[in-house]
Design a protein around this motif. Structure first.
Motif, PDB file in Angstrom:
ATOM      1  N   ASP A 186      15.676  -4.951  -3.448  1.00 63.01           N
ATOM      2  CA  ASP A 186      15.919  -3.712  -4.201  1.00 63.01           C
ATOM      3  C   ASP A 186      16.960  -3.890  -5.306  1.00 63.01           C
ATOM      4  N   GLY A 187      16.722  -4.863  -6.171  1.00 63.29           N
ATOM      5  CA  GLY A 187      17.603  -5.042  -7.319  1.00 63.29           C
ATOM      6  C   GLY A 187      18.911  -5.744  -7.027  1.00 63.29           C
ATOM      7  N   GLY A 188      18.928  -6.624  -6.038  1.00 59.86           N
ATOM      8  CA  GLY A 188      20.127  -7.404  -5.749  1.00 59.86           C
ATOM      9  C   GLY A 188      20.972  -6.889  -4.608  1.00 59.86           C
ATOM     10  N   LYS A 189      20.526  -5.826  -3.939  1.00 53.54           N
ATOM     11  CA  LYS A 189      21.270  -5.321  -2.781  1.00 53.54           C
ATOM     12  C   LYS A 189      21.102  -6.274  -1.602  1.00 53.54           C
ATOM     13  N   ARG A 190      22.037  -6.229  -0.663  1.00 58.87           N
ATOM     14  CA  ARG A 190      21.932  -7.054   0.539  1.00 58.87           C
ATOM     15  C   ARG A 190      20.659  -6.679   1.299  1.00 58.87           C
ATOM     16  N   ALA A 191      19.869  -7.672   1.613  1.00 57.71           N
ATOM     17  CA  ALA A 191      18.659  -7.413   2.394  1.00 57.71           C
ATOM     18  C   ALA A 191      19.046  -7.036   3.818  1.00 57.71           C
ATOM     19  N   PHE A 192      18.408  -6.014   4.356  1.00 57.22           N
ATOM     20  CA  PHE A 192      18.777  -5.559   5.695  1.00 57.22           C
ATOM     21  C   PHE A 192      17.871  -6.139   6.770  1.00 57.22           C
ATOM     22  N   GLY A 193      18.432  -6.213   7.968  1.00 62.61           N
ATOM     23  CA  GLY A 193      17.701  -6.741   9.111  1.00 62.61           C
ATOM     24  C   GLY A 193      16.873  -5.685   9.800  1.00 62.61           C
ATOM     25  N   ILE A 194      16.193  -6.105  10.848  1.00 64.08           N
ATOM     26  CA  ILE A 194      15.265  -5.209  11.526  1.00 64.08           C
ATOM     27  C   ILE A 194      15.996  -4.047  12.206  1.00 64.08           C
ATOM     28  N   ASP A 195      17.260  -4.235  12.560  1.00 65.08           N
ATOM     29  CA  ASP A 195      18.006  -3.164  13.211  1.00 65.08           C
ATOM     30  C   ASP A 195      18.380  -2.042  12.250  1.00 65.08           C
ATOM     31  N   GLU A 196      18.229  -2.290  10.948  1.00 62.58           N
ATOM     32  CA  GLU A 196      18.553  -1.276   9.949  1.00 62.58           C
ATOM     33  C   GLU A 196      17.311  -0.674   9.296  1.00 62.58           C
ATOM     34  N   LEU A 197      16.140  -1.102   9.719  1.00 67.63           N
ATOM     35  CA  LEU A 197      14.916  -0.588   9.119  1.00 67.63           C
ATOM     36  C   LEU A 197      14.796   0.904   9.425  1.00 67.63           C
ATOM     37  N   PRO A 198      14.596   1.753   8.410  1.00 69.30           N
ATOM     38  CA  PRO A 198      14.555   3.212   8.639  1.00 69.30           C
ATOM     39  C   PRO A 198      13.457   3.619   9.622  1.00 69.30           C
ATOM     40  N   LEU A 199      13.826   4.413  10.602  1.00 68.96           N
ATOM     41  CA  LEU A 199      12.872   4.818  11.628  1.00 68.96           C
ATOM     42  C   LEU A 199      11.743   5.670  11.066  1.00 68.96           C
ATOM     43  N   GLU A 200      12.043   6.424  10.002  1.00 67.73           N
ATOM     44  CA  GLU A 200      11.002   7.289   9.443  1.00 67.73           C
ATOM     45  C   GLU A 200       9.854   6.495   8.830  1.00 67.73           C
ATOM     46  N   TRP A 201      10.071   5.227   8.563  1.00 66.37           N
ATOM     47  CA  TRP A 201       8.989   4.388   8.046  1.00 66.37           C
ATOM     48  C   TRP A 201       7.932   4.102   9.105  1.00 66.37           C
ATOM     49  N   CYS A 202       8.287   4.241  10.370  1.00 70.49           N
ATOM     50  CA  CYS A 202       7.511   3.656  11.466  1.00 70.49           C
ATOM     51  C   CYS A 202       6.590   4.621  12.202  1.00 70.49           C
ATOM     52  N   LEU A 203       6.468   5.842  11.727  1.00 66.11           N
ATOM     53  CA  LEU A 203       5.519   6.805  12.291  1.00 66.11           C
ATOM     54  C   LEU A 203       4.952   7.604  11.130  1.00 66.11           C
ATOM     55  N   GLN A 204       3.861   7.083  10.580  1.00 71.91           N
ATOM     56  CA  GLN A 204       3.289   7.637   9.355  1.00 71.91           C
ATOM     57  C   GLN A 204       1.760   7.519   9.386  1.00 71.91           C
ATOM     58  N   PRO A 205       1.068   8.211   8.477  1.00 68.04           N
ATOM     59  CA  PRO A 205      -0.384   8.069   8.396  1.00 68.04           C
ATOM     60  C   PRO A 205      -0.790   6.624   8.109  1.00 68.04           C
ATOM     61  N   GLY A 206      -1.855   6.198   8.768  1.00 71.97           N
ATOM     62  CA  GLY A 206      -2.344   4.836   8.586  1.00 71.97           C
ATOM     63  C   GLY A 206      -3.538   4.770   7.651  1.00 71.97           C
ATOM     64  N   VAL A 207      -3.644   3.656   6.950  1.00 75.00           N
ATOM     65  CA  VAL A 207      -4.781   3.384   6.062  1.00 75.00           C
ATOM     66  C   VAL A 207      -5.227   1.948   6.316  1.00 75.00           C
ATOM     67  N   LYS A 208      -6.514   1.756   6.557  1.00 79.89           N
ATOM     68  CA  LYS A 208      -7.038   0.407   6.785  1.00 79.89           C
ATOM     69  C   LYS A 208      -7.862  -0.062   5.602  1.00 79.89           C
ATOM     70  N   LEU A 209      -7.518  -1.238   5.092  1.00 81.20           N
ATOM     71  CA  LEU A 209      -8.295  -1.884   4.044  1.00 81.20           C
ATOM     72  C   LEU A 209      -9.064  -3.043   4.672  1.00 81.20           C
ATOM     73  N   ASP A 210     -10.361  -3.051   4.478  1.00 83.29           N
ATOM     74  CA  ASP A 210     -11.228  -4.032   5.138  1.00 83.29           C
ATOM     75  C   ASP A 210     -11.537  -5.195   4.198  1.00 83.29           C
ATOM     76  N   PHE A 211     -10.950  -6.357   4.495  1.00 88.15           N
ATOM     77  CA  PHE A 211     -11.165  -7.553   3.682  1.00 88.15           C
ATOM     78  C   PHE A 211     -11.831  -8.667   4.488  1.00 88.15           C
ATOM     79  N   ARG A 212     -12.619  -8.298   5.496  1.00 87.61           N
ATOM     80  CA  ARG A 212     -13.252  -9.305   6.346  1.00 87.61           C
ATOM     81  C   ARG A 212     -14.327 -10.104   5.635  1.00 87.61           C
ATOM     82  N   ASN A 213     -14.855  -9.578   4.541  1.00 83.36           N
ATOM     83  CA  ASN A 213     -15.931 -10.289   3.841  1.00 83.36           C
ATOM     84  C   ASN A 213     -15.425 -11.365   2.887  1.00 83.36           C
TER      85      ASN A 213
END
Length: 261
Positions: A86-113
């Motif tokens: 994000d423009g040179g900010k310290r990259a965060f670890g998994i313990d800092e990943l925002p919880l709101e990111w982790c329960l959201q609508p899903g979208v599947k893109l099919d690239f099996r072909n």
């Protein structure tokens, strides 16, 4: 009054002693302790206890594991991709990943072909979204279905499936997507094919190019998902909260698709 019923689809693989899920140096190892092998520990914990004192003459069972944070179905954090985001900010670890990111609508893109080793482009992502008639929304969780999902745990798994290139990854991130996932071993193309292309071209920009998009925009990335072939293109939620490991580059995930029927 009729209430909607929830239906769940497990999107996670089982962590297992299987030689084909990871490179040899990264393979998880699980040592199982059954109800009889657990007796020495129980006896030491409760001096004077005898086997016949316990129902069925059994102690407890357990497991000892040797693994990495990238074993099994997991989510990578920005720290995995680079030291900054994000423009040179310290990259965060998994313990800092925002919880709101982790329960959201899903979208599947099919690239099996697409053939194994193919690097998906932004135009191909756009074409697939057009095919399924879906407009991406901020915080959508986008998962890609590749051929790899059908051969998990088999010798060909690590070389199977397509990868998401830098421009395809940026296409998603620039539209507000924060979490993505794949049923392949890596979000990028299998290393076998990238190595061949690098030997031919000498171009280092192709190495881990999808992951490295996280230097520009931080995001969470799931790998080794399962059962994506059982999902429709959209119309479900995804729950994918990662295990909280301090300052870690990844965390284990029990990813689940949730339908309101």
């Amino acid at each position: 009054m009729n209430q909607k019923k929830r239906r769940f689809v497990d999107l996670s693989v089982s962590l297992q002693n299987n030689p084909y899920t990871d490179p040899p140096a990264l393979l998880p190892k699980i040592d199982y302790v059954d109800h009889q092998q657990g007796w020495p520990e129980m006896a030491a914990t409760f001096p004077g206890l005898k086997k016949e004192d316990m129902p069925g003459g059994e102690a407890w069972a357990g497991e000892f594991m040797q693994l990495t944070t990238h074993s099994g179905t997991h989510m990578d954090a920005p720290w995995h991709y680079a030291s900054t985001t994000d423009g040179g900010k310290r990259a965060f670890g998994i313990d800092e990943l925002p919880l709101e990111w982790c329960l959201q609508p899903g979208v599947k893109l099919d690239f099996r072909n697409f053939p194994d080793g193919h690097v998906i482009t932004a135009a191909e992502v756009e074409a697939e979204l057009k095919r399924i008639n879906y407009d991406l929304k901020p915080f959508d969780i986008v998962v890609i279905n590749t051929r790899a999902g059908s051969v998990f745990g088999q010798p060909e798994y690590m070389d199977a499936g397509v990868g998401m290139g830098r421009e395809a990854t940026m296409y998603l991130l620039e539209r507000g997507v924060k979490v993505v996932g794949t049923d392949a071993w890596s979000w990028d193309a299998p290393f076998k094919y990238t190595r061949e292309r690098f030997e031919e071209t000498g171009d280092p920009s192709i190495i881990w190019e999808g992951h490295k998009a996280g230097r520009d925009i931080g995001y969470g990335q799931m790998e080794k998902l399962a059962n994506l072939d059982n999902l429709p293109p959209y119309g479900f939620m995804i729950s994918c909260f990662p295990y909280k490991i301090e300052k870690a580059s990844a965390g284990f995930v029990r990813a689940v698709a949730i339908f309101e029927d």
